[in-house]
Design a protein around this motif. Structure first.
Motif, mmCIF file in Angstrom:
data_model
loop_
_atom_site.group_PDB
_atom_site.id
_atom_site.type_symbol
_atom_site.label_atom_id
_atom_site.label_comp_id
_atom_site.label_asym_id
_atom_site.label_seq_id
_atom_site.Cartn_x
_atom_site.Cartn_y
_atom_site.Cartn_z
ATOM 1 N N ASN A 5 51.403 49.179 41.565
ATOM 2 C CA ASN A 5 51.670 47.942 41.913
ATOM 3 C C ASN A 5 50.149 47.353 41.941
ATOM 4 O OD1 ASN A 5 52.501 45.411 41.990
ATOM 5 N ND2 ASN A 5 53.335 45.492 44.155
ATOM 6 N N VAL A 6 49.232 47.410 41.081
ATOM 7 C CA VAL A 6 47.872 46.986 41.282
ATOM 8 C C VAL A 6 47.402 46.492 40.023
ATOM 9 C CG1 VAL A 6 46.910 49.449 41.058
ATOM 10 C CG2 VAL A 6 45.716 47.541 42.260
ATOM 11 N N ASP A 7 46.589 45.560 39.810
ATOM 12 C CA ASP A 7 45.932 45.140 38.535
ATOM 13 C C ASP A 7 44.605 45.602 38.398
ATOM 14 O OD1 ASP A 7 44.479 43.854 36.722
ATOM 15 O OD2 ASP A 7 45.749 41.637 36.820
ATOM 16 N N PRO A 8 43.974 46.302 37.624
ATOM 17 C CA PRO A 8 42.821 47.216 37.650
ATOM 18 C C PRO A 8 41.799 46.056 37.803
ATOM 19 C CG PRO A 8 44.317 48.459 36.115
ATOM 20 C CD PRO A 8 45.150 46.994 36.792
ATOM 21 N N ALA A 9 41.961 45.023 36.931
ATOM 22 C CA ALA A 9 40.905 44.031 36.948
ATOM 23 C C ALA A 9 40.811 42.960 38.266
ATOM 24 C CB ALA A 9 41.322 43.001 35.745
ATOM 25 N N GLU A 10 41.952 42.835 38.793
ATOM 26 C CA GLU A 10 41.780 42.392 40.174
ATOM 27 C C GLU A 10 40.765 43.334 40.988
ATOM 28 O OE1 GLU A 10 43.139 39.113 41.377
ATOM 29 O OE2 GLU A 10 42.905 38.883 39.157
ATOM 30 N N LEU A 11 41.191 44.593 40.868
ATOM 31 C CA LEU A 11 40.693 45.710 41.741
ATOM 32 C C LEU A 11 39.150 45.336 41.798
ATOM 33 C CD1 LEU A 11 42.078 47.323 44.004
ATOM 34 C CD2 LEU A 11 41.890 49.212 42.515
ATOM 35 N N ALA A 12 38.797 45.492 40.262
ATOM 36 C CA ALA A 12 37.486 45.351 39.918
ATOM 37 C C ALA A 12 36.654 44.335 40.471
ATOM 38 C CB ALA A 12 37.407 45.553 38.487
ATOM 39 N N LYS A 13 37.364 43.223 40.193
ATOM 40 C CA LYS A 13 36.782 41.969 40.826
ATOM 41 C C LYS A 13 36.423 41.824 42.121
ATOM 42 C CE LYS A 13 39.484 38.391 39.869
ATOM 43 N NZ LYS A 13 40.551 37.432 39.832
ATOM 44 N N PHE A 14 37.295 42.207 42.992
ATOM 45 C CA PHE A 14 36.948 42.252 44.444
ATOM 46 C C PHE A 14 35.973 43.397 44.863
ATOM 47 C CE2 PHE A 14 40.639 39.626 44.478
ATOM 48 C CZ PHE A 14 40.417 38.638 45.366
ATOM 49 N N SER A 15 36.124 44.604 44.198
ATOM 50 C CA SER A 15 35.151 45.711 44.457
ATOM 51 C C SER A 15 33.703 45.235 44.095
ATOM 52 C CB SER A 15 35.537 47.003 43.612
ATOM 53 O OG SER A 15 36.935 47.308 43.934
ATOM 54 N N SER A 16 33.477 44.296 43.105
ATOM 55 C CA SER A 16 32.229 43.934 42.777
ATOM 56 C C SER A 16 31.601 43.057 43.773
ATOM 57 C CB SER A 16 32.256 43.150 41.495
ATOM 58 O OG SER A 16 32.700 41.870 41.300
ATOM 59 N N LEU A 17 32.520 42.351 44.453
ATOM 60 C CA LEU A 17 31.984 41.297 45.685
ATOM 61 C C LEU A 17 31.899 42.020 46.936
ATOM 62 C CD1 LEU A 17 33.960 38.314 44.391
ATOM 63 C CD2 LEU A 17 31.252 38.564 44.356
ATOM 64 N N ALA A 18 32.286 43.200 47.096
ATOM 65 C CA ALA A 18 32.641 43.795 48.382
ATOM 66 C C ALA A 18 31.642 43.793 49.413
ATOM 67 C CB ALA A 18 32.885 45.373 48.448
ATOM 68 N N HIS A 19 30.255 43.907 48.841
ATOM 69 C CA HIS A 19 29.029 43.801 49.937
ATOM 70 C C HIS A 19 28.837 42.240 50.149
ATOM 71 C CE1 HIS A 19 27.759 42.336 45.880
ATOM 72 N NE2 HIS A 19 26.755 41.712 46.400
ATOM 73 N N ARG A 20 29.578 41.398 49.879
ATOM 74 C CA ARG A 20 29.389 39.995 50.399
ATOM 75 C C ARG A 20 30.670 39.605 51.411
ATOM 76 N NH1 ARG A 20 25.206 37.090 48.587
ATOM 77 N NH2 ARG A 20 26.249 35.255 47.938
ATOM 78 N N TRP A 21 31.736 40.515 51.541
ATOM 79 C CA TRP A 21 32.714 40.161 52.726
ATOM 80 C C TRP A 21 32.351 39.548 53.924
ATOM 81 C CZ3 TRP A 21 37.788 39.459 52.029
ATOM 82 C CH2 TRP A 21 38.304 40.231 51.066
ATOM 83 N N TRP A 22 31.376 40.035 54.512
ATOM 84 C CA TRP A 22 30.793 39.326 55.715
ATOM 85 C C TRP A 22 29.538 38.426 55.846
ATOM 86 C CZ3 TRP A 22 33.709 39.741 60.112
ATOM 87 C CH2 TRP A 22 34.853 40.406 59.984
ATOM 88 N N ASP A 23 29.354 37.959 54.515
ATOM 89 C CA ASP A 23 28.268 36.925 54.399
ATOM 90 C C ASP A 23 28.896 35.631 54.744
ATOM 91 O OD1 ASP A 23 26.472 34.954 53.601
ATOM 92 O OD2 ASP A 23 25.918 36.228 51.563
#
Length: 235
Positions: A5-23
């Motif tokens: 129950n996961v959309d690979p495109a959604e996972l990739a989208k959030f993974s690419s922004l991971a370093h920005r979570w606490w900005d």
């Protein structure tokens, strides 16, 4: 069910922004701005101090970390490895106690730990998965009898399309373009039905409104765009 129950495109989208979570000025700034509001609402309905909590779809840990700082024993789960690493690193740097993170699907954890949590939170996640009803069922399984489950998502109607997608993504640049897909947005009536079918009783809702002039969010009775739903498992 494990990680189906996961959309690979959604996972990739959030993974690419991971370093920005606490900005605080970055792509996830709106989550930082609304976090005190949703944290306060949750804690007001179900005091978090001493509670055992699981945050489903925890991302970089914004809500999970704040609940732990309220005195809860928190487990954050997600399927985006990069986001989890950011969450773990932040917990170390901030010296947040009583928090742990795991790479595990909600359905898999529900099979492993049914009825083990006082509080389950699932914020800004349901609109990003292929089968949101499966996530709701997993959350209902994870919570103890008498416990609370909290969801937040976005309504599906012309107003929410204009404000949450056109306005927030393309006009005000509050979140990256393409963050939300209109067809995946969920009406409160639909989410309430998912909850009732899973054995959860809806117990209250709140809207989150944004004022572009003051650039501030506030809780409101208006659930026409962003909204939160509180539910309880009978016990």
């Amino acid at each position: 069910m494990n990680e189906t129950n996961v959309d690979p495109a959604e996972l990739a989208k959030f993974s690419s922004l991971a370093h920005r979570w606490w900005d605080l000025e970055g792509e996830f700034a709106p989550l930082h701005h609304i976090n005190p509001l949703r944290l306060g609402w949750i804690d007001g309905l179900c005091p978090l101090k001493g509670a055992r909590v699981v945050d489903v779809g925890c991302g970089g840990g914004i809500l999970a970390d704040s609940m732990a700082r309220k005195g809860a024993d928190v487990l954050g789960i997600d399927l985006a490895d990069k986001s989890l690493k950011v969450a773990q690193l932040h917990a170390l740097e901030a010296q947040t106690l009583q928090i742990a993170y795991r790479h595990v699907a909600a359905e898999a954890l529900a099979a492993e730990m049914p009825g083990q949590f006082d509080v389950v939170t699932c914020m800004e996640m349901l609109e990003h998965v292929p089968d949101p009803e499966s996530i709701v069922r997993a959350c209902a399984t994870l919570v103890k009898p008498g416990g609370w489950v909290f969801f937040s998502t976005i309504n599906r109607n012309p107003k929410s399309f204009l404000m949450a997608i056109v306005g927030a993504e393309y006009v005000l640049n509050l979140v990256p373009c393409g963050t939300h897909e209109y067809a995946r947005l969920i009406r409160p009536s639909e989410l309430s039905r998912f909850c009732r079918d899973a054995g959860l009783d809806p117990a209250g809702s709140r809207g989150l409104e944004y004022n572009p002039l003051t650039r501030r969010y506030r809780l409101s009775p208006d659930t026409s765009v962003n909204y939160m739903l509180a539910t309880r498992r009978p016990g």
